[in-house]
Design a protein around this motif. Structure first.
Motif, PDB file in Angstrom:
ATOM      1  N   GLY A   1       0.850  -1.195   0.000  1.00  0.00           N
ATOM      2  CA  GLY A   1       0.000   0.000   0.000  1.00  0.00           C
ATOM      3  C   GLY A   1       0.875   1.231   0.000  1.00  0.00           C
ATOM      4  N   SER A   2       0.244   2.392  -0.286  1.00  0.00           N
ATOM      5  CA  SER A   2       1.055   3.607  -0.373  1.00  0.00           C
ATOM      6  C   SER A   2       1.513   4.032   1.022  1.00  0.00           C
ATOM      7  N   SER A   3       2.419   4.993   1.039  1.00  0.00           N
ATOM      8  CA  SER A   3       2.958   5.464   2.310  1.00  0.00           C
ATOM      9  C   SER A   3       1.839   6.068   3.161  1.00  0.00           C
ATOM     10  N   GLY A   4       1.784   5.689   4.414  1.00  0.00           N
ATOM     11  CA  GLY A   4       0.757   6.228   5.320  1.00  0.00           C
ATOM     12  C   GLY A   4      -0.541   5.439   5.281  1.00  0.00           C
TER      13      GLY A   4
ATOM     14  N   GLY B   1      -7.904  -4.017 -10.494  1.00  0.00           N
ATOM     15  CA  GLY B   1      -8.157  -2.908  -9.570  1.00  0.00           C
ATOM     16  C   GLY B   1      -6.906  -2.092  -9.297  1.00  0.00           C
ATOM     17  N   LEU B   2      -6.839  -1.563  -8.067  1.00  0.00           N
ATOM     18  CA  LEU B   2      -5.740  -0.682  -7.688  1.00  0.00           C
ATOM     19  C   LEU B   2      -4.399  -1.414  -7.754  1.00  0.00           C
ATOM     20  N   TYR B   3      -4.371  -2.690  -7.283  1.00  0.00           N
ATOM     21  CA  TYR B   3      -3.109  -3.439  -7.286  1.00  0.00           C
ATOM     22  C   TYR B   3      -2.598  -3.588  -8.714  1.00  0.00           C
ATOM     23  N   ALA B   4      -3.522  -3.922  -9.623  1.00  0.00           N
ATOM     24  CA  ALA B   4      -3.116  -4.117 -11.015  1.00  0.00           C
ATOM     25  C   ALA B   4      -2.515  -2.823 -11.564  1.00  0.00           C
ATOM     26  N   ARG B   5      -3.119  -1.688 -11.199  1.00  0.00           N
ATOM     27  CA  ARG B   5      -2.574  -0.404 -11.681  1.00  0.00           C
ATOM     28  C   ARG B   5      -1.186  -0.149 -11.086  1.00  0.00           C
ATOM     29  N   LEU B   6      -1.068  -0.429  -9.766  1.00  0.00           N
ATOM     30  CA  LEU B   6       0.223  -0.210  -9.102  1.00  0.00           C
ATOM     31  C   LEU B   6       1.292  -1.093  -9.732  1.00  0.00           C
ATOM     32  N   TRP B   7       0.912  -2.344 -10.023  1.00  0.00           N
ATOM     33  CA  TRP B   7       1.866  -3.305 -10.601  1.00  0.00           C
ATOM     34  C   TRP B   7       2.348  -2.829 -11.975  1.00  0.00           C
ATOM     35  N   ARG B   8       1.381  -2.354 -12.790  1.00  0.00           N
ATOM     36  CA  ARG B   8       1.765  -1.877 -14.129  1.00  0.00           C
ATOM     37  C   ARG B   8       2.713  -0.684 -13.998  1.00  0.00           C
TER      38      ARG B   8
ATOM     39  N   ASP C   1       1.837 -15.921  -0.918  1.00  0.00           N
ATOM     40  CA  ASP C   1       0.644 -16.704  -1.263  1.00  0.00           C
ATOM     41  C   ASP C   1      -0.513 -15.769  -1.602  1.00  0.00           C
ATOM     42  N   ARG C   2      -0.650 -14.728  -0.748  1.00  0.00           N
ATOM     43  CA  ARG C   2      -1.703 -13.735  -1.017  1.00  0.00           C
ATOM     44  C   ARG C   2      -1.145 -12.339  -0.729  1.00  0.00           C
ATOM     45  N   ILE C   3      -1.773 -11.360  -1.343  1.00  0.00           N
ATOM     46  CA  ILE C   3      -1.345  -9.974  -1.142  1.00  0.00           C
ATOM     47  C   ILE C   3      -2.523  -9.197  -0.557  1.00  0.00           C
ATOM     48  N   ALA C   4      -2.259  -8.445   0.507  1.00  0.00           N
ATOM     49  CA  ALA C   4      -3.310  -7.593   1.083  1.00  0.00           C
ATOM     50  C   ALA C   4      -2.938  -6.156   0.755  1.00  0.00           C
ATOM     51  N   LEU C   5      -3.822  -5.474   0.028  1.00  0.00           N
ATOM     52  CA  LEU C   5      -3.529  -4.088  -0.347  1.00  0.00           C
ATOM     53  C   LEU C   5      -4.275  -3.148   0.589  1.00  0.00           C
ATOM     54  N   MET C   6      -3.531  -2.250   1.225  1.00  0.00           N
ATOM     55  CA  MET C   6      -4.164  -1.296   2.154  1.00  0.00           C
ATOM     56  C   MET C   6      -4.183   0.088   1.540  1.00  0.00           C
ATOM     57  N   GLU C   7      -5.221   0.809   1.858  1.00  0.00           N
ATOM     58  CA  GLU C   7      -5.326   2.198   1.405  1.00  0.00           C
ATOM     59  C   GLU C   7      -6.124   2.973   2.442  1.00  0.00           C
TER      60      GLU C   7
ATOM     61  N   GLY D   1      -5.851 -11.084  -2.338  1.00  0.00           N
ATOM     62  CA  GLY D   1      -5.823 -12.236  -3.238  1.00  0.00           C
ATOM     63  C   GLY D   1      -4.409 -12.501  -3.679  1.00  0.00           C
ATOM     64  N   SER D   2      -4.242 -13.549  -4.516  1.00  0.00           N
ATOM     65  CA  SER D   2      -2.886 -13.829  -5.003  1.00  0.00           C
ATOM     66  C   SER D   2      -2.539 -12.781  -6.056  1.00  0.00           C
ATOM     67  N   HIS D   3      -1.269 -12.732  -6.419  1.00  0.00           N
ATOM     68  CA  HIS D   3      -0.814 -11.752  -7.411  1.00  0.00           C
ATOM     69  C   HIS D   3      -1.644 -11.872  -8.688  1.00  0.00           C
ATOM     70  N   ASP D   4      -1.797 -13.130  -9.150  1.00  0.00           N
ATOM     71  CA  ASP D   4      -2.517 -13.325 -10.408  1.00  0.00           C
ATOM     72  C   ASP D   4      -3.974 -12.916 -10.281  1.00  0.00           C
ATOM     73  N   GLU D   5      -4.581 -13.285  -9.150  1.00  0.00           N
ATOM     74  CA  GLU D   5      -6.008 -12.934  -8.945  1.00  0.00           C
ATOM     75  C   GLU D   5      -6.188 -11.414  -8.954  1.00  0.00           C
ATOM     76  N   LEU D   6      -5.301 -10.715  -8.282  1.00  0.00           N
ATOM     77  CA  LEU D   6      -5.447  -9.258  -8.197  1.00  0.00           C
ATOM     78  C   LEU D   6      -5.209  -8.607  -9.556  1.00  0.00           C
ATOM     79  N   LEU D   7      -4.257  -9.177 -10.318  1.00  0.00           N
ATOM     80  CA  LEU D   7      -4.038  -8.610 -11.662  1.00  0.00           C
ATOM     81  C   LEU D   7      -5.289  -8.794 -12.505  1.00  0.00           C
TER      82      LEU D   7
END
Ligand SMILES: Nc1ncnc2c1ncn2[C@@H]1O[C@H](COP(=O)(O)OP(=O)(O)OP(=O)(O)O)[C@@H](O)[C@H]1O
Length: 597
Positions: A377-380, A576-583, A552-558, A566-572
């Protein structure tokens, strides 16, 4: 930064009661020796009075010799008893001081971590060092001296009353001045000393901060400003010190007058009373000597009262630490066997460092035993705060954190550390040997002599620290810490991992554990971490998304909420936000690689 609290007057009275009760026999012995020494001291003036009177009346040489021998014997007995009482009192004081020190250290070590995080470290440091020294002076010297002086005063006054009630009234002529000036001084001196200790602790904090941030101070050329800051604090402490000296310069002359006026009055009025046959020559001689003797204990009181006031103010600061509630006792809580494996469940977890600013807004998360979760997640966003709640540093303001079905809030400190360990980028190397630095966790039951070298080296090998240790001439005996062999950041991190391997917690919390390392060292450390993480539940707070991808899974906080899980592949796939951050992250990495190529 918060200041630590001060103890209340009743805490100090409790301490004094405990101090007197801890060694009742010792206190009684000191009391008896002091009284005996004082009584022996009172014999001298009475004998001299008798001597003067008998010489005036006319007496035999044998009687004079007898009086002289009795006088010398009384003097020798007084000196011996006095010395014995001082030695015993000093031993008592030393023991009380040792107990107070132990109590302070024990309490500081049990302070809630959240509290330690938020208090002024200079304040804590001052209490542990200079305040204990001030108390040392007060307990070891001032308290026994004042006690002796009071006994001496009381018994001398008693002897005076018995010798001549009339002349005793003369001797007490300055008592109102003594009482009023002491009351005036006490009312002002104690708060002034408390202020002074607090201001000296600020000076220490400022110096401590400048030393800790020396590189920042140097690189931003802040030294002038830091010096100005220190000077301002020093000027404030100096002003208070001057104020206390001003108080003394008004009080001490009153004390001097209280000591010397009665002597002058005794000579004048005593002479008049003798001339008018109101008192005998023996009584007058004894009374003059008694008044002269009063000067000593009063002088002692004068000299030591100030030390005692300072010690009292220091004691308020030292015992003040006990006003902070210990939130978990070492042994409290749940039996060690209950639940193992390392499952973690968060339900409706809310938290704020201050009541008006919530940071986490209701987190629900279930982590299976042995699962590896990355929190990104982003800083803060609240990642580190979540980590601190999981590690039991802070308690949630609402909701619960369970590990293996046990509420983390119910775990005793030792049980908590056995179950959950936190690795952050702040790794501390303690002054001592490499062995001291590695063997910090409790050794297994049945190993009373601690960890064996083989066990330590095996753990070091598992995280890759063995190479560095073996490159040192003294191996595990190498002295490290300030001024000794330098431990590179990456090796310090490996030391932290060795401790984790030895402690064998079920849940491992990694808070950007490798982010302070350079790329090569970080890669190395990630390998070491994988070794440590094997077979444990891992919750890793990660700022690098490539590290998170392997979880195994990634928890994205905001904004203090868990927004994707979800897992990396599931989130991609979710896009959503994770997919955008990853790109964005992969594009930035490619650009950096392109620029470097
Ligand atoms: N000790 C503290 N006292 C008061 N507020 C704090 C404290 N620590 C963190 N915060 C605040 O809590 C919020 C969440 O901070 P936190 O450090 O948990 O975020 P983070 O996601 O870990 O950020 P980063 O990646 O920058 O470390 C931020 O607004 C931060 O300013």
């Amino acid at each position: 930064m918060n200041r630590l609290p001060l103890a209340a007057p009743e805490d100090l009275r409790d301490w004094l009661r405990q101090y007197l009760r801890a060694d009742r026999r010792g206190v009684v012995v000191v009391l008896a020796l002091t009284v005996a020494a004082t009584v022996a001291g009172l014999v001298g003036p009475a004998l001299l009075g008798e001597f003067v009177e008998s010489v005036q009346r006319g007496t035999t040489t044998a009687h004079v010799d007898l009086l002289a021998i009795a006088f010398v014997v009384a003097l020798v007995v007084q000196v011996l008893l006095h010395r014995a009482s001082r030695v015993r009192a000093a031993v008592l004081g030393e023991a009380a001081l040792a107990r107070t020190r132990e109590r302070f250290v024990d309490r500081v070590l049990r302070l809630p971590l959240g509290e330690v995080d938020s208090v002024d470290s200079g304040d804590m440091l001052s209490r542990a060092t200079s305040d204990v020294e001030k108390l040392d002076e007060g307990v070891r010297h001032a308290l026994p001296q004042i006690f002796t002086a009071l006994v001496l005063l009381a018994l001398t006054l008693g002897a005076m009353l018995v010798t001549s009630p009339l002349l005793t009234l003369v001797a007490l002529i300055t008592t109102p001045l003594l009482v009023l000036s002491t009351r005036w001084y006490r009312k002002r001196a104690l708060p002034a000393y408390e202020r002074l200790l607090e201001q000296w602790s600020d000076v220490r904090s400022s110096t401590h901060e400048s030393v800790l941030g020396a590189f920042t101070v140097e690189s931003l050329r802040l030294s002038g400003r830091r010096i100005d800051h220190g000077n301002r604090l020093l000027a404030r402490a100096r002003k208070t010190q001057k104020h206390t000296i001003g108080l003394q310069s008004r009080y001490f002359p009153c004390l001097d007058l209280s000591v010397f006026l009665p002597m002058a009055a005794m000579l004048l009025l005593g002479g008049w009373a003798y001339a008018n046959d109101l008192v005998s020559l023996a009584a007058l001689t004894a009374m003059v000597l008694y008044v002269e003797r009063l000067a000593d204990p009063l002088g002692d009181l004068m000299a030591w009262l100030d030390e005692l006031q300072m010690g009292w103010a220091a004691l308020r600061r030292i015992l003040g630490v006990e006003r902070i509630r210990v939130d978990r006792e070492d042994t409290a809580g749940v039996p060690a066997e209950q639940g193992t494996g390392g499952s973690v469940v968060l339900r409706g977890v809310r938290f704020g460092y201050t009541p008006d600013r919530p940071v986490l807004h209701g987190i629900d998360l279930e982590v299976a035993a042995g699962e590896r979760i990355a929190v990104v997640g982003s800083s803060g966003a609240g990642k580190s705060t979540l980590g601190k709640l999981l590690a039991g540093v802070h308690r949630p303001t609402a909701g619960t954190v369970h590990v293996d079905g046990v509420d983390v809030s119910d775990l005793g400190a030792d049980e908590l550390r056995k179950r959950i360990a936190m690795v952050t980028q702040d790794t501390h190397v303690f002054a001592g040997t490499v062995r001291d630095n590695l063997a910090l966790p409790e050794p297994p039951a049945g190993q009373p002599d601690g960890w064996t070298d083989e066990q330590l080296l095996e753990a070091a090998r598992a995280v890759g620290a063995d190479e560095w240790i073996e490159s040192c001439d003294d191996g595990l005996d190498t002295e490290v810490g300030p001024g000794e062999t330098h431990v590179p950041e990456a090796v310090a991190q490996q030391f932290a991992l060795v401790r984790i391997l030895l402690a064998q917690p079920q849940v491992l919390l990694l808070d950007e554990a490798t982010s302070a390392l350079d790329a090569a060292a970080s890669e190395h450390a990630e390998g070491a971490l994988s070794a440590v993480a094997r077979g444990r539940t891992v919750i890793a707070i990660a700022h690098r998304l490539d590290v998170a991808r392997d979880a195994d899974r990634i928890a994205l906080m905001e904004g203090g909420r868990l927004v994707e899980l979800g897992s990396h592949d599931e989130l991609l796939e979710q896009g959503g936000l994770y997919a955008r951050l990853w790109r964005a992250w992969t594009a930035a990495e490619a650009e950096t690689a392109g620029a470097a190529g």
